[in-house]
Design an enzyme around this catalytic site. Structure first.
Site, PDB file in Angstrom:
ATOM      1  N   TYR A 451      42.918  81.860  92.900  1.00 13.05           N
ATOM      2  CA  TYR A 451      41.614  81.957  92.254  1.00 13.05           C
ATOM      3  C   TYR A 451      41.648  81.239  90.905  1.00 13.05           C
ATOM      4  O   TYR A 451      42.665  81.264  90.201  1.00 13.05           O
ATOM      5  CB  TYR A 451      41.234  83.416  91.990  1.00 13.05           C
ATOM      6  CG  TYR A 451      41.121  84.299  93.210  1.00 13.05           C
ATOM      7  CD1 TYR A 451      39.881  84.647  93.725  1.00 13.05           C
ATOM      8  CD2 TYR A 451      42.258  84.828  93.821  1.00 13.05           C
ATOM      9  CE1 TYR A 451      39.763  85.492  94.825  1.00 13.05           C
ATOM     10  CE2 TYR A 451      42.159  85.666  94.927  1.00 13.05           C
ATOM     11  CZ  TYR A 451      40.901  85.992  95.421  1.00 13.05           C
ATOM     12  OH  TYR A 451      40.799  86.830  96.511  1.00 13.05           O
ATOM     13  N   HIS A 459      35.166  83.304  93.686  1.00 18.97           N
ATOM     14  CA  HIS A 459      35.773  83.317  95.017  1.00 18.97           C
ATOM     15  C   HIS A 459      37.080  82.522  94.991  1.00 18.97           C
ATOM     16  O   HIS A 459      37.247  81.596  94.189  1.00 18.97           O
ATOM     17  CB  HIS A 459      34.823  82.698  96.043  1.00 18.97           C
ATOM     18  CG  HIS A 459      33.582  83.484  96.274  1.00 18.97           C
ATOM     19  ND1 HIS A 459      33.534  84.593  97.094  1.00 18.97           N
ATOM     20  CD2 HIS A 459      32.316  83.332  95.770  1.00 18.97           C
ATOM     21  CE1 HIS A 459      32.311  85.080  97.104  1.00 18.97           C
ATOM     22  NE2 HIS A 459      31.551  84.336  96.311  1.00 18.97           N
ATOM     23  N   LYS A 496      37.570  78.300 102.210  1.00 20.76           N
ATOM     24  CA  LYS A 496      38.735  78.022 101.387  1.00 20.76           C
ATOM     25  C   LYS A 496      39.388  76.722 101.838  1.00 20.76           C
ATOM     26  O   LYS A 496      39.328  76.367 103.019  1.00 20.76           O
ATOM     27  CB  LYS A 496      39.743  79.173 101.450  1.00 20.76           C
ATOM     28  CG  LYS A 496      39.236  80.436 100.767  1.00 20.76           C
ATOM     29  CD  LYS A 496      40.111  81.615 101.040  1.00 20.76           C
ATOM     30  CE  LYS A 496      39.589  82.855 100.317  1.00 20.76           C
ATOM     31  NZ  LYS A 496      38.159  83.114 100.501  1.00 20.76           N
TER      32      LYS A 496
END
Length: 546
Positions: A451, A459, A496
């Site tokens: 992060y 996020h 991601k």
């Protein structure tokens, strides 16, 4: 207002040895800090001769290190404004460096260095006038010091404990209190820093930040000079000049292409008679991940725009940078002489209210609910516990018999619990030292998630896998193309980017934590290749040609 400060760095070596050590250190640190689009680009490197300095070596460089700038400066200065231009005249034992920033035209930073064979007690080696002496501040830097501040984390900090360090080639060390007065040979680098940023409202803050940054850089670079003594001690000036030329071309290629992020020791130059091969784009092994390099796009880690969880989240993160939180936590734990109880594959830490808040803000450890009202317990993972003990040096680990466990014993213990611990810890500390918040990635089928700041504000940006070629792919992942496909699809479904950290041991084993200094981390982000987009691009190119 012009700021003048003289830093004196005493070194346990001769003047002749320091010249070799300094060249080696500069090359190696440039290699380590040139990652993708950021780093050092060498424009010119040639001999010079003047009446003032005599003969020496002139270098002209560009530093693109925007991510290391303080958050408050990045808020109003564009990224390209934080590019620095450096010109240096090295006529050892005298040197002069001038740094400018094209965006801030009034800004100037000059570093004048004199090297002397003494232990730091010469009072006016730069021949300053009375007015300059009155304005000058003096600080003696001790390379054996373990104290850290914000800039230590921004610049990067080695984990060598000089109170225990001993050179194998020279038998020098350890450096105990008062070593400067007992050491032989000994020399001192007298660095006079003159900085001026005549800008209303923030000029003084910039000047103070630059002085603090130079201080951290001087300390870290000279720690490395001595810490790497066994690597450079047998080198000659001719050999270093050859390596320097190779290093310059490599750095420029990295900056222009923005593809390679590996860090390497200078011994790697001798092995580069063949084209270097990255962890995800070069091997021809039939049973490894390299078979499928054309199916995916591989590139170096880049600082992408964070996905904040609320309108005020970015402002909260900028006002409370992670480096500052970790520094406060480190200081608090050191003052309280905190200790954690080793229990299985974790360590249990009891803290007061202030440290509870800092641990939660730093996102380190997991709180445990207990009946105690005056203390809060935290469970630290293996990597977290060792990071506190080994890297931050702010936590003692004790066994079930309440006896302290040193870092060597703790390393052996954790190695016995998890064979991949050395690789995982190197990856964990690599990210943490760059101010990423690192948490377990087991729920996403990866090793870690990274992060930009606290998970309550942003996020996770990266899903991280840790790999190493040297262990016959002990993790057993990304061996065939279907492994890539499944992992990338999974990462994409949770928004991601897959980040692969390939750890090279450079022939080192896992006997002690000292091997970490030789481990090399290579970063690669991997994304799916879109053939439709590539066909469209190709068609457009063909139309232009016609």
């Amino acid at each position: 207002m012009v700021q003048i400060k003289e830093f004196r760095i005493v070194m346990p070596m001769s003047l002749e040895e320091y010249q070799i050590a300094q060249m080696y250190m500069v090359m190696k640190m440039q290699q380590q800090n040139s990652t993708g689009p950021e780093g050092v680009e060498v424009l010119e490197n040639r001999p010079f001769e003047t009446d003032v300095y005599g003969r020496g070596q002139f270098t002209s460089k560009i530093y693109r290190l925007q991510s290391k700038a303080p958050a408050w400066l990045r808020t109003f200065a564009p990224a390209d404004a934080l590019v620095m231009q450096e010109e240096a005249w090295n006529a050892y034992p005298r040197c002069k460096t001038v740094i400018k920033c094209p965006y801030f035209t009034k800004f100037s930073l000059t570093i004048e260095t004199v090297h002397k064979a003494d232990n730091g007690h010469s009072e006016n080696v730069h021949n300053l006038s009375k007015e300059q002496l009155a304005a000058r501040q003096v600080e003696v830097l001790d390379i054996a010091s373990t104290s850290k501040d914000y800039w230590s984390y921004a610049i990067g900090s080695s984990n060598i404990e000089f109170s225990k360090f001993k050179s194998k080639r020279t038998d020098r060390g350890p450096l105990l209190e008062g070593w400067q007065d007992r050491c032989n040979p000994v020399m001192t680098a007298y660095k006079l820093v003159t900085v001026e940023a005549p800008y209303w409202g923030f000029g003084n803050r910039v000047e103070q930040a630059l002085l603090a940054g130079e201080r951290a850089l001087f300390l870290e670079s000279h720690r490395n000079c001595f810490g790497w003594i066994d690597e450079w001690f047998v080198m000659t000036m001719q050999k270093l000049r050859e390596l320097e030329l190779q290093s310059d071309s490599t750095l420029n290629a990295r900056i222009s292409n923005g593809k390679t992020t590996s860090t390497e020791t200078m011994q790697d130059f001798d092995r580069r008679n063949h084209p270097s091969q990255s962890s995800l784009a070069g091997s021809s092994s039939s049973s490894s991940i390299f078979q499928v390099k054309y199916l995916f796009t591989c590139q170096s880690i880049t600082l992408m725009a964070p996905r904040w969880k609320g309108k005020s989240s970015e402002a909260k993160a900028l006002a409370d940078p992670m480096s500052k939180i970790v520094l406060e936590l480190q200081s608090s734990l050191m003052q309280s002489q905190a200790h954690a109880l080793l229990s299985g594959c974790s360590a249990l830490l009891a803290v007061e209210a202030e440290q509870t808040d800092l641990l939660n803000r730093a996102c380190l450890g997991r709180p445990i609910v207990t009946a105690e009202k005056d203390k809060q317990w935290f469970q630290l993972g293996m990597e977290e516990a060792f990071y506190f003990s080994h890297s931050l040096k702010c936590l003692r680990i004790v066994g079930e018999d309440n006896c302290p466990i040193n870092n060597e014993e703790l390393w052996q213990y954790m190695n016995s619990k998890k064979s991949t611990f050395p690789l995982f810890y190197k990856a964990y500390s690599h990210l943490r030292e760059r101010n990423w918040v690192v948490r377990s990635g087991s729920q996403y089928g990866v090793d870690f998630v990274a992060y930009h700041h606290h998970p309550s504000l942003v996020h996770a940006e990266y899903a991280v896998l840790v790999l190493s070629e040297g262990d016959d792919d002990a993790n057993g992942r990304l061996r065939v193309w279907s492994d890539f496909h499944c992992t990338i699809r999974l990462c994409g479904s949770v928004a991601k980017t897959l980040l692969v950290l390939n750890i090279s041991k450079n022939g080192q084993g896992t006997v002690s934590p000292s091997c970490l200094e030789h481990y090399v981390v290579e970063e690669r982000t991997i994304m799916r290749w879109n053939p439709e987009q590539c066909r469209e691009d190709q068609t457009m190119g063909e139309n232009v040609i016609k």
